[in-house]
Design a protein around this motif. Structure first.
Motif, PDB file in Angstrom:
ATOM      1  N   ARG A   1       0.802  -1.222   0.000  1.00 47.53           N
ATOM      2  CA  ARG A   1       0.000   0.000   0.000  1.00 47.53           C
ATOM      3  C   ARG A   1       0.844   1.286   0.000  1.00 47.53           C
ATOM      4  N   PRO A   2       1.850   1.452   0.874  1.00 47.25           N
ATOM      5  CA  PRO A   2       2.633   2.704   0.830  1.00 47.25           C
ATOM      6  C   PRO A   2       3.342   2.923  -0.504  1.00 47.25           C
ATOM      7  N   LEU A   3       3.898   1.844  -1.083  1.00 46.97           N
ATOM      8  CA  LEU A   3       4.588   1.966  -2.367  1.00 46.97           C
ATOM      9  C   LEU A   3       3.620   2.374  -3.468  1.00 46.97           C
ATOM     10  N   ALA A   4       2.450   1.725  -3.521  1.00 47.78           N
ATOM     11  CA  ALA A   4       1.483   2.028  -4.572  1.00 47.78           C
ATOM     12  C   ALA A   4       0.991   3.469  -4.471  1.00 47.78           C
ATOM     13  N   GLU A   5       0.713   3.934  -3.272  1.00 54.40           N
ATOM     14  CA  GLU A   5       0.216   5.300  -3.111  1.00 54.40           C
ATOM     15  C   GLU A   5       1.313   6.326  -3.387  1.00 54.40           C
ATOM     16  N   ARG A   6       2.566   5.995  -3.094  1.00 57.16           N
ATOM     17  CA  ARG A   6       3.662   6.917  -3.406  1.00 57.16           C
ATOM     18  C   ARG A   6       3.814   7.080  -4.906  1.00 57.16           C
ATOM     19  N   MET A   7       3.669   5.997  -5.653  1.00 59.15           N
ATOM     20  CA  MET A   7       3.757   6.084  -7.110  1.00 59.15           C
ATOM     21  C   MET A   7       2.609   6.926  -7.679  1.00 59.15           C
ATOM     22  N   ILE A   8       1.435   6.816  -7.096  1.00 59.35           N
ATOM     23  CA  ILE A   8       0.307   7.638  -7.555  1.00 59.35           C
ATOM     24  C   ILE A   8       0.574   9.117  -7.260  1.00 59.35           C
ATOM     25  N   THR A   9       1.193   9.395  -6.137  1.00 60.37           N
ATOM     26  CA  THR A   9       1.538  10.784  -5.820  1.00 60.37           C
ATOM     27  C   THR A   9       2.492  11.348  -6.857  1.00 60.37           C
ATOM     28  N   PHE A  10       3.488  10.565  -7.263  1.00 62.07           N
ATOM     29  CA  PHE A  10       4.399  10.999  -8.322  1.00 62.07           C
ATOM     30  C   PHE A  10       3.643  11.211  -9.626  1.00 62.07           C
ATOM     31  N   ALA A  11       2.715  10.307  -9.932  1.00 58.49           N
ATOM     32  CA  ALA A  11       1.964  10.417 -11.180  1.00 58.49           C
ATOM     33  C   ALA A  11       1.106  11.679 -11.197  1.00 58.49           C
ATOM     34  N   LYS A  12       0.574  12.088 -10.054  1.00 59.08           N
ATOM     35  CA  LYS A  12      -0.250  13.296 -10.003  1.00 59.08           C
ATOM     36  C   LYS A  12       0.577  14.542 -10.274  1.00 59.08           C
ATOM     37  N   ARG A  13       1.869  14.519  -9.979  1.00 54.97           N
ATOM     38  CA  ARG A  13       2.722  15.671 -10.306  1.00 54.97           C
ATOM     39  C   ARG A  13       2.867  15.826 -11.815  1.00 54.97           C
ATOM     40  N   GLY A  14       3.090  14.701 -12.503  1.00 56.16           N
ATOM     41  CA  GLY A  14       3.058  14.705 -13.963  1.00 56.16           C
ATOM     42  C   GLY A  14       4.293  15.224 -14.655  1.00 56.16           C
ATOM     43  N   ASP A  15       5.351  15.576 -13.943  1.00 56.75           N
ATOM     44  CA  ASP A  15       6.532  16.109 -14.608  1.00 56.75           C
ATOM     45  C   ASP A  15       7.467  14.969 -15.012  1.00 56.75           C
ATOM     46  N   LEU A  16       8.527  15.352 -15.720  1.00 49.94           N
ATOM     47  CA  LEU A  16       9.456  14.355 -16.248  1.00 49.94           C
ATOM     48  C   LEU A  16      10.226  13.652 -15.133  1.00 49.94           C
TER      49      LEU A  16
ATOM     50  N   SER B   1       9.220  13.029 -12.104  1.00 57.68           N
ATOM     51  CA  SER B   1       8.336  12.060 -11.462  1.00 57.68           C
ATOM     52  C   SER B   1       8.150  10.818 -12.335  1.00 57.68           C
ATOM     53  N   ARG B   2       8.061  11.020 -13.649  1.00 56.94           N
ATOM     54  CA  ARG B   2       7.913   9.864 -14.542  1.00 56.94           C
ATOM     55  C   ARG B   2       9.159   8.968 -14.485  1.00 56.94           C
ATOM     56  N   ARG B   3      10.331   9.589 -14.452  1.00 52.43           N
ATOM     57  CA  ARG B   3      11.550   8.796 -14.350  1.00 52.43           C
ATOM     58  C   ARG B   3      11.629   8.075 -13.009  1.00 52.43           C
ATOM     59  N   ARG B   4      11.152   8.741 -11.963  1.00 58.86           N
ATOM     60  CA  ARG B   4      11.160   8.096 -10.638  1.00 58.86           C
ATOM     61  C   ARG B   4      10.238   6.879 -10.616  1.00 58.86           C
ATOM     62  N   VAL B   5       9.086   6.959 -11.264  1.00 61.11           N
ATOM     63  CA  VAL B   5       8.170   5.829 -11.321  1.00 61.11           C
ATOM     64  C   VAL B   5       8.743   4.711 -12.195  1.00 61.11           C
ATOM     65  N   MET B   6       9.434   5.086 -13.272  1.00 58.17           N
ATOM     66  CA  MET B   6       9.999   4.089 -14.167  1.00 58.17           C
ATOM     67  C   MET B   6      11.085   3.256 -13.496  1.00 58.17           C
ATOM     68  N   ARG B   7      11.655   3.740 -12.419  1.00 53.85           N
ATOM     69  CA  ARG B   7      12.630   2.945 -11.674  1.00 53.85           C
ATOM     70  C   ARG B   7      11.976   1.775 -10.957  1.00 53.85           C
ATOM     71  N   VAL B   8      10.668   1.877 -10.707  1.00 54.43           N
ATOM     72  CA  VAL B   8       9.943   0.811 -10.011  1.00 54.43           C
ATOM     73  C   VAL B   8       9.063   0.031 -10.984  1.00 54.43           C
ATOM     74  N   ILE B   9       8.271   0.742 -11.774  1.00 52.42           N
ATOM     75  CA  ILE B   9       7.357   0.113 -12.729  1.00 52.42           C
ATOM     76  C   ILE B   9       8.047   0.113 -14.097  1.00 52.42           C
ATOM     77  N   ARG B  10       8.408  -1.068 -14.570  1.00 55.36           N
ATOM     78  CA  ARG B  10       9.177  -1.163 -15.814  1.00 55.36           C
ATOM     79  C   ARG B  10       8.301  -1.286 -17.049  1.00 55.36           C
ATOM     80  N   ASP B  11       7.021  -1.530 -16.878  1.00 55.72           N
ATOM     81  CA  ASP B  11       6.107  -1.654 -18.010  1.00 55.72           C
ATOM     82  C   ASP B  11       5.666  -0.254 -18.442  1.00 55.72           C
ATOM     83  N   LYS B  12       6.061   0.177 -19.641  1.00 61.13           N
ATOM     84  CA  LYS B  12       5.770   1.529 -20.097  1.00 61.13           C
ATOM     85  C   LYS B  12       4.269   1.757 -20.301  1.00 61.13           C
TER      86      LYS B  12
END
Length: 215
Positions: free
Chosen positions: A45-60, A62-73
């Motif tokens: 739960r904490p990991l999933a919600e942190r990734m959503i927080t990054f996604a809500k920012r929407g900048d580059l 944040s996208r790179r930070r999420v790509m370090r965890v979620i590898r499926d584009k």
């Protein structure tokens, strides 16, 4: 075998645990909900919600930070476009954990972790907007009061200085006359003291003469 510093270890090594949580988060974003054991759901739960927080920012970044965890584009694209838009009005609590019946075989506690996709109720949104407006109004009122107080103090100081200058200009002759009167009074006082001393001296001489005549 080394023990984890915080919480139970869910895999054989920390790297294996990170990979397992990343795969679970990928499945959660792709399908909206997954069924797993209760300890894994709580760790996810904490990991999933942190990734959503990054996604809500929407900048580059944040996208790179999420790509370090979620590898499926494709999942990352869905996270930044669809899921982030659904969570726009929420300030937290992006996931929900629901306990279900234990797993058959080992009787392990199971749970369903899912994304909270329901829109925020209009009442809650209205309350939040009203609270934000009230805070902003209170802040503006405090700023206006501080500015008014400062202006009043500045105006009062300027007015006092002006009055003092006017009084000094208007009473210039009175001050000079008062100074001359003080000098005259001081001169008269000295003359009176000298006359009194002379009178006492004359009285003493007369007393001495009277005593000499009696003898």
């Amino acid at each position: 075998m080394p023990q984890p510093k915080k919480g139970p270890r869910l895999a054989s090594s920390p790297a294996h645990e990170r990979l397992m949580l990343a795969n679970m988060a990928t499945s959660l974003y792709a399908h909206g909900r997954i069924t797993t054991t209760l300890p894994k759901a709580k760790r996810l739960r904490p990991l999933a919600e942190r990734m959503i927080t990054f996604a809500k920012r929407g900048d580059l970044a944040s996208r790179r930070r999420v790509m370090r965890v979620i590898r499926d584009k494709s999942v990352v694209h869905k996270l930044f476009t669809e899921i982030a838009e659904q969570m726009e009005q929420r300030e937290g609590g992006y996931t929900r954990i629901t306990r279900i019946a234990p797993r058959k075989g080992d009787n392990a506690p199971q749970a369903i972790i899912e994304l909270v996709t329901e829109p925020v109720s209009p009442k809650q949104a209205t309350v939040r907007e009203a609270e934000a407006a009230a805070k902003q109004a209170a802040k503006d009122e405090d700023n206006e009061m501080a500015e008014a107080t400062e202006a009043a103090i500045t105006g009062g100081m300027a007015e006092d200085a002006t009055d003092q200058a006017v009084a000094a200009n208007e009473s210039g002759e009175d001050v000079a006359a008062a100074d001359q009167s003080a000098v005259d009074l001081q001169k008269e006082s000295k003359e009176a003291e000298a006359a009194e001393a002379q009178a006492e001296e004359d009285a003493d001489v007369a007393e001495d003469v009277a005593k000499a005549d009696e003898k």
